[in-house]
Scaffold this motif. Structure first.
Motif, mmCIF file in Angstrom:
data_model
loop_
_atom_site.group_PDB
_atom_site.id
_atom_site.type_symbol
_atom_site.label_atom_id
_atom_site.label_comp_id
_atom_site.label_asym_id
_atom_site.label_seq_id
_atom_site.Cartn_x
_atom_site.Cartn_y
_atom_site.Cartn_z
ATOM 1 N N UNK A 97 35.935 48.208 37.291
ATOM 2 C CA UNK A 97 36.171 48.751 38.614
ATOM 3 C C UNK A 97 37.289 49.576 39.255
ATOM 4 N N UNK A 98 38.507 49.503 38.346
ATOM 5 C CA UNK A 98 39.601 49.859 38.727
ATOM 6 C C UNK A 98 39.866 51.541 39.156
ATOM 7 N N UNK A 99 38.813 52.270 38.268
ATOM 8 C CA UNK A 99 38.739 53.455 38.438
ATOM 9 C C UNK A 99 37.445 53.956 38.050
ATOM 10 N N UNK A 136 43.119 47.663 39.617
ATOM 11 C CA UNK A 136 42.130 47.041 40.336
ATOM 12 C C UNK A 136 42.562 46.611 41.682
ATOM 13 N N UNK A 137 43.709 45.873 41.833
ATOM 14 C CA UNK A 137 44.176 45.460 43.168
ATOM 15 C C UNK A 137 44.422 46.422 44.134
ATOM 16 N N UNK A 176 39.636 41.605 44.714
ATOM 17 C CA UNK A 176 40.066 42.211 43.452
ATOM 18 C C UNK A 176 40.381 40.921 42.305
ATOM 19 N N UNK A 177 39.694 40.941 41.095
ATOM 20 C CA UNK A 177 40.220 40.261 39.837
ATOM 21 C C UNK A 177 40.629 40.759 38.606
ATOM 22 N N UNK A 229 32.417 43.089 47.731
ATOM 23 C CA UNK A 229 32.245 43.618 46.423
ATOM 24 C C UNK A 229 33.735 42.830 45.780
ATOM 25 N N UNK A 230 33.462 42.103 44.614
ATOM 26 C CA UNK A 230 34.370 41.857 43.604
ATOM 27 C C UNK A 230 34.586 42.917 42.677
ATOM 28 N N UNK A 231 35.814 43.295 42.737
ATOM 29 C CA UNK A 231 36.096 44.303 41.607
ATOM 30 C C UNK A 231 36.890 43.842 40.542
ATOM 31 N N UNK A 232 36.520 43.930 39.362
ATOM 32 C CA UNK A 232 36.996 43.397 38.201
ATOM 33 C C UNK A 232 37.308 44.445 37.298
ATOM 34 N N UNK A 233 38.548 44.219 36.694
ATOM 35 C CA UNK A 233 39.179 44.979 35.551
ATOM 36 C C UNK A 233 40.475 44.347 34.852
#
Length: 255
Positions: A21-23, A49-50, A60-61, A40-44
């Motif tokens: 989900x970073x880009x 991603x942060x 973010x994770x 939403x938890x965005x993982x990358x």
């Protein structure tokens, strides 16, 4: 044509995990869910991603989906942040495959692990936490998992596996009230496709062969993903939906 405005309450109270989900497509999906009221938890694996999550006001994770504990870590992070998980979007993946005879073992292993095996492992870890009924899973496949295109062997096989995994899991989980679908993007303008879009042959066969006569955008994918997770799709499961500007249906060259 005017863009369809997000409904800010459609996913209110829902918690979503989006990998990769970073880009690109993943960022677009996360942005759509955030705009429609979800947490939403965005993982990358990419630290960017942060920044993406901060811009969206989300969590973010930094984690690679290829880590054997990725699914468990992702589930724990979402539960710690939101107290629940309603939707899983398996988007993380890599591009840049080659013809079979140019593919060494390392390349084959990398594509199958990142684009297919990681999807199975992450899903396996998250499924126990999804609500029954009401849980949703959307996997990101590809039109190259549906039709052949030279020079993408390991990538295409992995994405075809994602499509079949979607159908298989839909049958297994539907009785529990969890719906599983996939989206198969065509050519989308993202950082991952930059090299392809600079290739004259690829452009002629794919871009010019798309009936709507343009490349897609991450927002073009995010809308169908949101639909598949909404109550409007409550009777839809096991579907692999091409979102490709008509390429699979009626590809053509310039006349």
């Amino acid at each position: 044509m005017e863009a369809v405005l997000p409904d800010p309450t459609r996913f209110a109270g829902k918690a979503v995990i989006v990998s990769g989900a970073a880009r690109g497509i993943g960022e677009g999906i996360a942005e759509r869910f955030a705009a429609e009221g979800a947490k939403v938890l965005l993982v990358d694996v990419i630290p960017e991603v942060v920044e993406t999550a901060a811009r969206l006001g989300q969590v973010a994770l930094v984690k690679s989906v290829t880590d054997r504990d990725a699914g468990e870590v992702m589930a724990k992070a979402a539960l710690d942040a939101f107290g629940r998980i309603d939707i899983l979007v398996n988007n993380a993946g890599i591009g840049g495959s080659k013809r079979l005879m140019e593919s060494d073992d390392a390349l084959i292993d990398r594509f199958l692990d990142t684009n297919l095996a990681a999807v199975l492992r992450v899903t396996r870890a998250v499924v126990p936490h999804l609500p029954r009924p009401g849980g949703r899973i959307v996997n990101i496949s590809s039109i190259f998992g549906i039709t052949g295109y030279p020079g993408t062997t390991a990538y295409a096989v992995a994405k075809a596996g994602v499509a079949q995994f979607t159908r298989q899991l839909a049958g297994e989980l539907a009785p529990e009230g969890i719906l599983v679908n996939a989206v198969a993007p065509g050519l989308i303008a993202t950082p991952m496709t930059t090299g392809h879009r600079q290739n004259a042959l690829y452009t002629r066969l794919i871009v010019e062969g798309t009936p709507v006569e343009r490349m897609g955008t991450p927002a073009d994918i995010a809308g169908p993903v949101a639909f598949l997770c909404s109550e409007d799709a409550a009777f839809v499961t096991g579907v692999v939906m091409p979102v490709d500007g008509g390429f699979l249906a009626a590809r053509h060259g310039k006349i």
